[in-house]
Structures are given as structure tokens and as C-alpha cells.
Design a protein around this motif. Structure first.
Motif, PDB file in Angstrom:
ATOM      1  N   ILE A  88      19.436 -26.018  15.217  1.00 19.31           N
ATOM      2  CA  ILE A  88      18.404 -26.810  15.902  1.00 19.31           C
ATOM      3  C   ILE A  88      17.966 -26.113  17.189  1.00 19.31           C
ATOM      4  O   ILE A  88      16.772 -25.980  17.463  1.00 19.31           O
ATOM      5  N   VAL A  89      18.935 -25.646  17.975  1.00 15.45           N
ATOM      6  CA  VAL A  89      18.608 -24.941  19.221  1.00 15.45           C
ATOM      7  C   VAL A  89      17.782 -23.692  18.926  1.00 15.45           C
ATOM      8  O   VAL A  89      16.778 -23.421  19.595  1.00 15.45           O
ATOM      9  N   ASN A  90      18.184 -22.920  17.925  1.00 10.88           N
ATOM     10  CA  ASN A  90      17.448 -21.694  17.580  1.00 10.88           C
ATOM     11  C   ASN A  90      16.043 -22.001  17.074  1.00 10.88           C
ATOM     12  O   ASN A  90      15.078 -21.315  17.438  1.00 10.88           O
ATOM     13  N   LEU A  91      15.922 -23.033  16.262  1.00 14.15           N
ATOM     14  CA  LEU A  91      14.619 -23.417  15.726  1.00 14.15           C
ATOM     15  C   LEU A  91      13.689 -23.882  16.848  1.00 14.15           C
ATOM     16  O   LEU A  91      12.563 -23.397  16.984  1.00 14.15           O
ATOM     17  N   VAL A  92      14.160 -24.812  17.655  1.00 15.63           N
ATOM     18  CA  VAL A  92      13.342 -25.341  18.750  1.00 15.63           C
ATOM     19  C   VAL A  92      13.029 -24.242  19.773  1.00 15.63           C
ATOM     20  O   VAL A  92      11.895 -24.114  20.237  1.00 15.63           O
ATOM     21  N   GLY A  93      14.023 -23.435  20.096  1.00 18.59           N
ATOM     22  CA  GLY A  93      13.811 -22.362  21.070  1.00 18.59           C
ATOM     23  C   GLY A  93      12.766 -21.368  20.621  1.00 18.59           C
ATOM     24  O   GLY A  93      11.925 -20.923  21.411  1.00 18.59           O
ATOM     25  N   THR A  94      12.772 -21.047  19.330  1.00 14.31           N
ATOM     26  CA  THR A  94      11.792 -20.090  18.809  1.00 14.31           C
ATOM     27  C   THR A  94      10.391 -20.692  18.766  1.00 14.31           C
ATOM     28  O   THR A  94       9.431 -20.075  19.235  1.00 14.31           O
ATOM     29  N   VAL A  95      10.287 -21.908  18.241  1.00 19.53           N
ATOM     30  CA  VAL A  95       8.968 -22.527  18.054  1.00 19.53           C
ATOM     31  C   VAL A  95       8.354 -22.999  19.372  1.00 19.53           C
ATOM     32  O   VAL A  95       7.156 -22.839  19.598  1.00 19.53           O
ATOM     33  N   ILE A  96       9.183 -23.538  20.264  1.00 19.16           N
ATOM     34  CA  ILE A  96       8.665 -24.117  21.512  1.00 19.16           C
ATOM     35  C   ILE A  96       8.570 -23.094  22.642  1.00 19.16           C
ATOM     36  O   ILE A  96       7.676 -23.179  23.480  1.00 19.16           O
TER      37      ILE A  96
END
Length: 170
Positions: free
Chosen positions: A89-97
Motif C-alpha cells: 500500500i505504501v509503495n503503491l500510494v507513494g508511486t502514484v501520489i
């Protein structure tokens, strides 16, 4: 999903392997500049620029491979304590946001300077400097593209973890 992510990882890892061989060249050029300048009172702008520009190109082009190897700086206060799903979740949100918008801003803001530089075949402002500053400016755009591509691998891997976790819980 994982096949695409692994292919991107391998490509960025391969690029990093190639770029690491430029480091001894950068060190040798820097040593030559220092020896000539302080040992013989000789200065060559093109030689000074060559190691600075090569070092800059290594950093711009190698950033994605560092990201692929998970070697980037991370504020690790909580991340280490999270499980696989939490990290995804952290990696996904960090990349997209954060990552992709930052890369988009850099690319969009840098594009006019890059186009101008190529149209002029811009060289160094120093009289005896290197004639291809436009290539160095191109490395900034390459940084954005390569790092965004590695971000895609991170997103795909994160989605895989999250989808697998949701399948196993249902």
C-alpha cells in the motif's frame, strides 16, 4: 503483472550494471583534473566538464536502477514494521501520489529548455568546454522516463500483492 515488473527490473538492473563501469572513469577524470590543476597549474574546461557531466549522467540514468534495487532513501520509521500488504500500500500510494506527479512536473517544466537546447545544439558556456550540453539536458528527461517506468514495476508488484491478499482472505 509480475512478468512485466520483472522485465522492467531486469532492464533497469542491466542499465545499472553498465553505468557502474563509468564510475572509475569519473574518478580518473577527477584525479586528472586535480593533478593538472594543482600539480601543474593547468586547467582544461572540457576535462573538468567531462567528469562533472559524466557523473551527472550516471546519477540521472542510474536512479531507476537504484530504485529497482530498493536502494533509494526511505523514511523507514514505520515501513520496516509493516507487513507485506502494508508495504504494498505504501509503495503503491507513494508511486502514484508522489513519484509520478513529481516526475511529470520535472518533465513538463524541463521540456521547453530541452527543446531549445536541441534546436541550438547547445554547448558549454565555457569557450573550451564540451560542445554537447543538449545531451546532458536530455538525461533529465531520460531520468523521468526510466524512473516512471520503474515506478510502474513497483505499482504492478504492489497490486499483485494486494490482489493476492484479497483473494486469499475471501
Amino acid at each position: 503483472m509480475l512478468t512485466v515488473a520483472s522485465t522492467i527490473d531486469r532492464a533497469m538492473g542491466g542499465l545499472g550494471e553498465v553505468l557502474k563501469w563509468a564510475l572509475p572513469i569519473v574518478v580518473a577524470l577527477a584525479a586528472a583534473v586535480a593533478l593538472l590543476r594543482y600539480g601543474f597549474s593547468l586547467g582544461y574546461p572540457w576535462l573538468s566538464e567531462s567528469f562533472v557531466w559524466l557523473n551527472g549522467a550516471m546519477i540521472f540514468l542510474g536512479a531507476a536502477s537504484v530504485y529497482a534495487w530498493d536502494g533509494h532513501v526511505r523514511v523507514d520509521l514505520l515501513y520496516r514494521r509493516l507487513g507485506k500488504r502494508g508495504r504494498a500500500i505504501v509503495n503503491l500510494v507513494g508511486t502514484v501520489i508522489f513519484l509520478w506527479p513529481m516526475l511529470a512536473v520535472i518533465a513538463v517544466k524541463g521540456w521547453p529548455a530541452l527543446v531549445r537546447s536541441w534546436s541550438l545544439l547547445e554547448g558549454s558556456p565555457s569557450i573550451d568546454g564540451l560542445p554537447f550540453l543538449y545531451l546532458m539536458k536530455t538525461a533529465v528527461l531520460a531520468f523521468c522516463i526510466l524512473t516512471a517506468l520503474q515506478g510502474l514495476a513497483t505499482v504492478l508488484r504492489s497490486l499483485h500483492v494486494l490482489l493476492r491478499a484479497s483473494e486469499s482472505s475471501s
